[in-house]
Write an enzyme that holds these catalytic residues in place. Structure first.
Site, PDB file in Angstrom:
ATOM      1  N   SER A  78     -24.342 -42.870  -7.139  1.00 18.28           N
ATOM      2  CA  SER A  78     -25.634 -42.190  -7.301  1.00 18.28           C
ATOM      3  C   SER A  78     -26.685 -42.870  -6.427  1.00 18.28           C
ATOM      4  CB  SER A  78     -26.075 -42.226  -8.770  1.00 18.28           C
ATOM      5  OG  SER A  78     -25.039 -41.755  -9.597  1.00 18.28           O
ATOM      6  N   ARG A  79     -26.520 -44.164  -6.177  1.00 22.58           N
ATOM      7  CA  ARG A  79     -27.510 -44.909  -5.379  1.00 22.58           C
ATOM      8  C   ARG A  79     -27.445 -44.568  -3.890  1.00 22.58           C
ATOM      9  NH1 ARG A  79     -26.638 -49.146  -9.514  1.00 22.58           N
ATOM     10  NH2 ARG A  79     -28.681 -49.519 -10.465  1.00 22.58           N
ATOM     11  N   TYR A 138     -26.824 -38.144 -12.618  1.00 19.04           N
ATOM     12  CA  TYR A 138     -26.867 -37.852 -11.188  1.00 19.04           C
ATOM     13  C   TYR A 138     -25.424 -37.841 -10.656  1.00 19.04           C
ATOM     14  CZ  TYR A 138     -29.333 -36.649  -7.064  1.00 19.04           C
ATOM     15  OH  TYR A 138     -29.816 -35.924  -6.006  1.00 19.04           O
ATOM     16  N   HIS A 195     -21.664 -37.157  -9.234  1.00 21.65           N
ATOM     17  CA  HIS A 195     -21.047 -36.870  -7.926  1.00 21.65           C
ATOM     18  C   HIS A 195     -19.548 -36.714  -8.155  1.00 21.65           C
ATOM     19  CE1 HIS A 195     -19.866 -41.035  -8.126  1.00 21.65           C
ATOM     20  NE2 HIS A 195     -21.130 -41.437  -8.152  1.00 21.65           N
ATOM     21  N   GLY A 249     -17.144 -38.624  -7.789  1.00 28.35           N
ATOM     22  CA  GLY A 249     -16.497 -39.752  -8.478  1.00 28.35           C
ATOM     23  C   GLY A 249     -16.524 -39.535  -9.985  1.00 28.35           C
ATOM     24  N   HIS A 250     -17.712 -39.208 -10.515  1.00 27.77           N
ATOM     25  CA  HIS A 250     -17.810 -38.918 -11.945  1.00 27.77           C
ATOM     26  C   HIS A 250     -16.919 -37.722 -12.314  1.00 27.77           C
ATOM     27  CE1 HIS A 250     -22.039 -40.532 -11.158  1.00 27.77           C
ATOM     28  NE2 HIS A 250     -21.627 -41.342 -12.096  1.00 27.77           N
ATOM     29  N   GLN A 252     -17.143 -54.309 -14.070  1.00 33.05           N
ATOM     30  CA  GLN A 252     -17.566 -53.646 -15.309  1.00 33.05           C
ATOM     31  C   GLN A 252     -16.348 -53.292 -16.164  1.00 33.05           C
ATOM     32  OE1 GLN A 252     -20.844 -50.667 -15.541  1.00 33.05           O
ATOM     33  NE2 GLN A 252     -19.186 -49.180 -15.536  1.00 33.05           N
ATOM     34  N   MET A 303     -18.472 -43.273  -3.225  1.00 34.47           N
ATOM     35  CA  MET A 303     -19.540 -42.437  -3.796  1.00 34.47           C
ATOM     36  C   MET A 303     -20.312 -43.225  -4.841  1.00 34.47           C
ATOM     37  SD  MET A 303     -18.110 -38.644  -4.094  1.00 34.47           S
ATOM     38  CE  MET A 303     -17.466 -37.816  -2.644  1.00 34.47           C
ATOM     39  N   LYS A 320     -14.580 -48.229  -9.097  1.00 32.99           N
ATOM     40  CA  LYS A 320     -15.754 -48.498  -8.260  1.00 32.99           C
ATOM     41  C   LYS A 320     -16.531 -49.689  -8.836  1.00 32.99           C
ATOM     42  CE  LYS A 320     -19.624 -47.803  -5.963  1.00 32.99           C
ATOM     43  NZ  LYS A 320     -20.697 -47.623  -6.913  1.00 32.99           N
TER      44      LYS A 320
HETATM   45  P1  AMP Z   1     -22.477 -44.626 -13.371  1.00 31.06           P
HETATM   46  O1  AMP Z   1     -23.062 -43.270 -13.599  1.00 31.06           O
HETATM   47  O2  AMP Z   1     -22.740 -45.188 -12.020  1.00 31.06           O
HETATM   48  O3  AMP Z   1     -22.767 -45.577 -14.502  1.00 31.06           O
HETATM   49  O4  AMP Z   1     -20.898 -44.424 -13.401  1.00 31.06           O
HETATM   50  C1  AMP Z   1     -20.252 -43.828 -14.501  1.00 31.06           C
HETATM   51  C2  AMP Z   1     -18.763 -43.979 -14.333  1.00 31.06           C
HETATM   52  O5  AMP Z   1     -18.357 -43.343 -13.123  1.00 31.06           O
HETATM   53  C3  AMP Z   1     -18.316 -45.446 -14.230  1.00 31.06           C
HETATM   54  O6  AMP Z   1     -17.083 -45.619 -14.920  1.00 31.06           O
HETATM   55  C4  AMP Z   1     -18.140 -45.627 -12.747  1.00 31.06           C
HETATM   56  O7  AMP Z   1     -17.217 -46.632 -12.396  1.00 31.06           O
HETATM   57  C5  AMP Z   1     -17.606 -44.256 -12.344  1.00 31.06           C
HETATM   58  N1  AMP Z   1     -17.811 -44.041 -10.914  1.00 31.06           N
HETATM   59  C6  AMP Z   1     -18.977 -44.157 -10.227  1.00 31.06           C
HETATM   60  N2  AMP Z   1     -18.759 -43.942  -8.905  1.00 31.06           N
HETATM   61  C7  AMP Z   1     -17.439 -43.714  -8.769  1.00 31.06           C
HETATM   62  C8  AMP Z   1     -16.596 -43.431  -7.653  1.00 31.06           C
HETATM   63  N3  AMP Z   1     -17.066 -43.366  -6.401  1.00 31.06           N
HETATM   64  N4  AMP Z   1     -15.275 -43.253  -7.876  1.00 31.06           N
HETATM   65  C9  AMP Z   1     -14.775 -43.327  -9.135  1.00 31.06           C
HETATM   66  N5  AMP Z   1     -15.507 -43.587 -10.225  1.00 31.06           N
HETATM   67  C10 AMP Z   1     -16.827 -43.776 -10.053  1.00 31.06           C
END
Ligand code: AMP
Length: 279
Positions: free
Chosen positions: A185-186, A31, A33, A35-36, A152, A183, A148
């Protein structure tokens, strides 16, 4: 862009990485955005091969958390990644990652038990385990992760160091919406009123930063001011802390590199945010 659906197929490819090439890896739960996409773009600039994984990891969700509702849309993710020329998308199933009889779990002690780990027992065991499995499958040189999820990154850097894994994490800055909301996904769970209320996390961080510049270096008094702001927006506070940027221990007096870190429920949605005090 090649979609790889099995660990065996991915390992067959990664077994042939030449030692001289830079392999960039971005683990995600999908999902996607901006950020990813920022992590993927940076990896594309810096690496010879880029792999993105999409896996909603059941092991990092608690029994009463949002595993079932977590947004999933592979077609949408693939079209967002289209222009970025990702080389491989690794999209395994839960049964493949945790087949019947699965027994091995990775625990990074101490740093996993505070902050989000205190509110979500077992969460970082699930995160560390899946990331080590993914790293073993993909064999990346560099792994791009967002600040973010500040805790982790700290947990995973400790794991890679302690287990002598030859992969380095590249920390990437938080990407925010124009109004400041980090940003996530939630954010999809938020209705329009909650979307406005959710600004209280970024606004509380800004308030603390202003107070720090005005000479207030006392964590307790800043936590009270931030709490008032968040409660005023109907947010329900999980935690607000001022911590050392490396070991995430609470600080007694705030310095410019102290990390402000918080988790807040907006309705049923748990949001996190963080920043250096002097950003
Ligand atoms: P997730 O899909 O939430 O597990 O996130 C995958 C990667 O994207 C992780 O390294 C997160 O820290 C990074 N990530 C998620 N949201 C952001 C954001 N707003 N800005 C930068 N990195 C992000």
């Amino acid at each position: 862009m090649q979609i790889i659906r099995t660990a065996a197929e991915m390992q067959e490819i990664s077994a042939h990485w030449q030692p001289t090439i830079k392999v960039g890896f971005i683990p995600t739960m999908g999902y996607l955005h901006a950020g990813h996409l920022s992590l993927i773009s940076r990896a594309k600039e810096e690496c010879d091969v880029v792999i993105v994984s999409i896996f909603v990891n059941p092991a990092q969700f608690g029994a009463n958390e949002d595993l079932g509702n977590y947004p999933r849309d592979l077609d949408r993710d693939l079209s967002l990644m289209g222009p970025l020329n990702v080389d491989y998308v690794f999209f395994p199933t839960g049964e493949m990652m945790y087949p019947a009889g699965y027994k091995t779990w990775i625990e990074v002690k101490g740093i996993s038990d505070i902050l989000c780990g205190a509110s979500r027992p077992g969460h970082f065991i699930g995160v560390a385990t899946v990331v080590l499995k993914l790293v073993n499958i993909v064999r990346p040189t560099l792994m791009y992760m967002g600040e973010k999820d500040y805790q982790q990154v700290a947990v995973l850097e400790t794991m890679l160091r302690d287990l002598n894994v030859p992969t380095t994490i590249v920390r990437c800055p938080i990407v925010r919406e124009e109004d400041g909301l980090a940003m996530s996904s939630r954010n999809k769970y938020l209705d329009s009123d909650q979307r406005v209320q959710a600004l209280c996390l970024a606004n509380a961080i800004r308030l603390a930063q202003k107070q720090f510049l005005a000479g207030n270096h006392d964590p307790q008094s800043l936590i009270e001011l931030m709490s008032d702001l968040i409660i005023g927006e109907n947010g329900s506070i999980d935690y607000i802390r001022f911590v050392d940027p490396i070991d995430l221990a609470d600080v007694q007096s705030i310095k410019s590199d102290t990390r402000i870190i918080l988790a807040v429920y907006i309705g049923k949605t748990r949001l996190i945010d963080n920043s250096a005090v002097l950003a």
